[in-house]
Design a protein around this motif. Structure first.
Motif, short mmCIF file in Angstrom:
data_model
loop_
_atom_site.label_atom_id
_atom_site.label_comp_id
_atom_site.label_asym_id
_atom_site.label_seq_id
_atom_site.Cartn_x
_atom_site.Cartn_y
_atom_site.Cartn_z
N TYR A 62 33.86 40.70 28.44
CA TYR A 62 34.61 40.94 29.67
C TYR A 62 34.81 39.61 30.38
N ARG A 63 36.06 39.31 30.72
CA ARG A 63 36.43 38.05 31.36
C ARG A 63 35.93 36.84 30.56
N GLN A 75 30.12 45.14 37.11
CA GLN A 75 31.08 44.20 37.70
C GLN A 75 32.38 44.90 38.09
N GLN A 79 33.84 45.55 41.91
CA GLN A 79 35.16 45.08 42.32
C GLN A 79 35.99 46.22 42.91
N THR A 144 35.91 33.38 38.22
CA THR A 144 37.16 34.11 38.03
C THR A 144 38.29 33.12 37.85
N GLU A 145 39.41 33.61 37.36
CA GLU A 145 40.57 32.74 37.14
C GLU A 145 41.64 33.04 38.17
N ARG A 154 39.75 27.96 36.99
CA ARG A 154 38.55 28.77 37.09
C ARG A 154 37.82 28.43 38.38
N ASP A 304 38.91 45.88 29.33
CA ASP A 304 40.23 45.69 29.94
C ASP A 304 40.90 47.04 30.18
#
Length: 330
Positions: A62-63, A75, A79, A144-145, A154, A304
């Motif tokens: 994930y990510r 996570q 969120q 995070t991006e 990032r 995703d």
């Protein structure tokens, strides 16, 4: 600051609870359901059911990170909870558009689901967004991006944490569904027959219930889905998260799409048919053909797909059909 209070912790006698349920079931549904405005005088409810069984320690991605399924789901839920709070924030006030419950199963017991709020909110059933904002167990820094001037960079962001990653014990899913049924029944009683958008229940799991037969689990799901407000029946959505290579089934429109997969068929039978107002968002977000029917389930999904599924089930920026019901009352 908001002066709104939390819903009470419920201790209705069984005879009173039965009366409430019978009253809710007899209440007629209006001709055009799932159209009620969501406002402070008429909030809706979200219930998140989280599988915390031992198998949730299996690795996923994930990510761009390798982590346990439990950590990835935590996570994503954190969120979503943050987005619910932010959507209710108007200036210095956090408005009461939603009541939010968090239920875990496995994790702390082999055979029993648990309410997951902790600290000062331990034992509470539903939290208002204002209560949720003050109920984080800690604040983490998350990588995070972001895209800035066409460049992806990032960055580290501070994020509140309400749900910790837990993975122990078996999978008492029936206990979680039945607990959700009880909470929804009690929530409906507080609404006293008002025209409110019906509660949404989202169940995230990676396995099969260990506390019930298929028939027992379906019976509990059907009781939950039979509950309703004037504006429509409770929406029960189920997603099976997995990193196994195989066919991912997303919002099927008929059972024949499932092939010979008995677990996918179980999720299909457990889940609600999605209201027509969701159809365009489902088709667009998942790249599906426009259909006249979608069932709120997903089988063999990666993280995703879980994020996209949650964006359909909750009022985030991606779900315009739902948020059109959110009235920004003054």
């Amino acid at each position: 600051m908001s002066d709104l209070q939390s819903l009470p912790t419920y201790t209705l006698p069984i005879t009173d609870l039965q009366r409430v349920v019978q009253g809710a079931l007899q209440q007629p549904i209006k001709a055009h359901p799932y159209s009620a405005q969501i406002m402070r005088q008429a909030p809706t409810a979200f219930l998140f059911l989280i599988d915390q069984s031992g198998s949730m320690d299996e690795r996923t991605t994930y990510r761009g990170q390798s982590l346990s399924k439990a950590a990835a789901v935590a996570q994503i839920i954190n969120q979503i909870l943050l987005e619910l709070v932010l959507r209710c924030q108007k200036g210095d006030e956090i408005r009461h558009y939603y009541d939010i419950a968090l239920i875990g199963y496995g994790g702390f017991s082999d055979d029993k689901a648990n309410l997951l709020w902790s600290g000062a909110m331990a034992g509470k059933t539903f939290l208002t967004p204002a209560e949720l904002a003050g109920a984080a167990v800690r604040v983490d820094e998350i990588a995070t991006e972001r895209t800035i001037r066409g460049r992806v960079i990032r960055v580290m962001e501070k994020r509140p944490v309400w749900l910790n990653a837990v993975h122990r014990h078996r999978t008492p899913m029936k206990s979680a569904i039945c607990l959700a049924e009880s909470l929804v029944q009690q929530w409906l009683d507080t609404q006293a027959g008002k025209d409110v958008y019906p509660p949404t229940v989202i169940n995230i799991t990676d396995g099969v219930a260990t506390d019930a037969t298929t028939e027992e689990l379906l019976a509990c799901c059907n009781r939950l889905k039979s509950l309703h407000t004037v504006d429509g029946h409770v929406l029960l959505m189920n997603i099976h998260v997995s990193d196994e290579h195989g066919k991912t089934i997303l919002f099927p429109y008929k059972a024949s799409e499932l092939g010979n997969d008995p677990y996918a068929r179980l999720l299909y039978d457990m889940s609600s048919e999605m209201p027509a107002s969701y159809h365009a968002d489902i088709a667009n977000l998942f790249g599906l053909d426009q259909r006249t029917t979608y069932v709120g389930m997903c089988s063999n999904a990666d993280m995703d797909a879980l994020v996209k599924f949650m964006n359909i089930g909750t009022p985030t920026q991606h779900n315009q059909s739902f948020t059109a019901n959110l009235q920004t009352d003054s």
